[in-house]
Design a protein around this motif. Structure first.
Motif, PDB file in Angstrom:
ATOM      1  N   ILE A 134       0.836  -1.205   0.000  1.00  0.00           N
ATOM      2  CA  ILE A 134       0.000   0.000   0.000  1.00  0.00           C
ATOM      3  C   ILE A 134       0.872   1.255   0.000  1.00  0.00           C
ATOM      4  N   ALA A 135       2.005   1.192   0.684  1.00  0.00           N
ATOM      5  CA  ALA A 135       2.911   2.341   0.731  1.00  0.00           C
ATOM      6  C   ALA A 135       3.451   2.705  -0.649  1.00  0.00           C
ATOM      7  N   THR A 136       3.483   1.732  -1.567  1.00  0.00           N
ATOM      8  CA  THR A 136       3.954   1.999  -2.931  1.00  0.00           C
ATOM      9  C   THR A 136       2.859   2.603  -3.809  1.00  0.00           C
ATOM     10  N   GLN A 137       1.639   2.729  -3.261  1.00  0.00           N
ATOM     11  CA  GLN A 137       0.487   3.316  -3.954  1.00  0.00           C
ATOM     12  C   GLN A 137       0.168   2.610  -5.280  1.00  0.00           C
TER      13      GLN A 137
ATOM     14  N   ASP B 262      -2.371   0.806  -8.040  1.00  0.00           N
ATOM     15  CA  ASP B 262      -3.702   1.233  -8.507  1.00  0.00           C
ATOM     16  C   ASP B 262      -4.803   0.391  -7.881  1.00  0.00           C
TER      17      ASP B 262
ATOM     18  N   ASN C  22      -7.373   1.560   5.228  1.00  0.00           N
ATOM     19  CA  ASN C  22      -6.500   2.680   4.871  1.00  0.00           C
ATOM     20  C   ASN C  22      -6.356   2.806   3.362  1.00  0.00           C
ATOM     21  N   ALA C  23      -6.203   1.665   2.689  1.00  0.00           N
ATOM     22  CA  ALA C  23      -6.083   1.682   1.232  1.00  0.00           C
ATOM     23  C   ALA C  23      -7.349   2.242   0.589  1.00  0.00           C
TER      24      ALA C  23
ATOM     25  N   ASN D 185      -7.822   5.885   0.874  1.00  0.00           N
ATOM     26  CA  ASN D 185      -6.924   6.647   0.007  1.00  0.00           C
ATOM     27  C   ASN D 185      -7.154   6.379  -1.474  1.00  0.00           C
TER      28      ASN D 185
ATOM     29  N   ILE E   3      -7.605   3.512  -3.150  1.00  0.00           N
ATOM     30  CA  ILE E   3      -7.063   2.295  -3.754  1.00  0.00           C
ATOM     31  C   ILE E   3      -8.105   1.188  -3.643  1.00  0.00           C
TER      32      ILE E   3
END
Length: 342
Positions: free
Chosen positions: A101-104, A106, A124-125, A128, A130
């Motif tokens: 998730i930290a790598t964002q 898609d 969290n994803a 944000n 995702i």
């Protein structure tokens, strides 16, 4: 007079040249605009697929389905895959998910080992932007994009029904006899649903059957083998064993083969791998509850792509399981479930 005429002629020539030059410039500009292609390059979507364990043929088949979806996207999707070594490595899976998730990416497609441990990261994803497609295990949150899975209670109940049918065919009266569930892990909603689904159906069909206390093999084939051996030795009136995943199935099959009790004890297990299929062919296992991991991996990526593009995605999708026996395993549709990569 001649000088005036010459000067006038020169002015006219210059005006014509200037006009022609302006026209030429405008024409060329238009031609350049027309010949410059529009920016039609599509974005490549990064989709991360995380499974419960990398040591299982079942999850490798799911990853193969995800990669097949990548191939069918014609370059639109890049799939990365990951997972802990074992289904018991819950903390490791949570760490993998958080790092992904930290790598964002898609989108994320995940078969979560726990119904609770991955919830904060999944929420969290989603918060944000995702999309998260969950597979196999339902999380204790409604903050996910889509959920694809078997109805595990129903599927385990199907195994119980098949087991009772086998007893009838063998002339075994199950009244007062014993059965046991050997489960992979405690605390997983998937395994709990399978265990409870089997027990509920078997006791419904045979109200006075004796259900031994569920034993847990910690997703370890050797431990499943040991549990099955000890249970068989201690219970001469044991007539049925249900294993709730492929590792448990392999361990149980080995115990039945070594004890020579496979003609007396009816056994069903979840999922498939090479050893389970061989045990089914040999008659050591009576049947398998087969899902469609390849299809779930494929559909998980496709649903993720649709969610990325803002399309409507069904929230909960139930996929049917199939009871596979020695008698039907050669049928084309069943064979495809057993060997999805052929």
């Amino acid at each position: 007079m001649k000088k005036r005429m010459f000067a006038l002629l020169l002015v006219v020539i210059m005006a014509v040249a200037l006009f022609a030059g302006c026209g030429s410039s405008t024409e060329n500009k238009g031609a350049d605009q027309g010949s410059t292609p529009a920016n039609t390059e599509e974005k490549t979507y990064k989709i991360s697929v995380i499974v419960k364990a990398t040591d299982s043929d079942y999850w490798q088949t799911l990853l193969a389905g995800a990669k097949a979806a990548e191939a069918d996207s014609n370059g639109k999707v890049v799939v990365t895959t990951d997972g802990p070594p074992s289904e018991t490595d819950i903390d490791k899976q949570v760490s993998i998910l958080e790092n992904v998730i930290a790598t964002q990416p898609d989108a994320v497609v995940i078969a979560s080992s726990s119904s609770d441990a991955t919830v904060p990261a999944v929420e969290n994803a989603v918060a944000n932007g995702i999309p998260v497609i969950t597979i196999d295990n339902k999380l204790n949150t409604d903050k996910y994009t889509s959920y694809l899975a078997t109805d595990h209670r129903l599927a385990a109940g199907m195994a119980a029904e098949a087991m009772v049918k086998d007893w009838n065919g063998m002339g075994i009266d199950p009244s007062g006899k014993k059965v046991i569930v050997i489960s992979s892990v405690a605390g997983s909603k998937v395994n709990t649903d399978r265990t409870e689904g089997f027990i509920a159906k078997i006791t419904e069909l045979v109200p006075n059957i004796v259900v031994l206390e569920t034993q847990y093999g910690e997703n370890d084939i050797a431990k499943a083998l040991n549990i099955a051996e000890n249970t068989i030795a201690a219970n001469p009136d044991l007539i049925g064993i249900f294993g709730d995943n492929n590792h448990m199935g392999v361990g149980i099959a080995k115990a039945l083969e070594e004890s020579g009790k496979h003609n007396e004890i009816v056994t069903y297990a979840f999922d498939t791998n090479e050893d389970e299929i061989k045990a089914l062919e040999d008659g050591t296992l009576n049947g398998l509850v087969v899902q469609n991991p390849f299809g779930m991996g494929y559909d998980g990526v496709m649903h993720a792509m649709e969610a990325i593009e803002g399309k409507s995605v069904q929230k909960d999708i139930i996929i049917n399981a199939t009871i596979v026996t020695k008698e039907n395993m050669k049928e084309p549709a069943i064979h495809k479930l057993l060997y999805p990569l052929e």
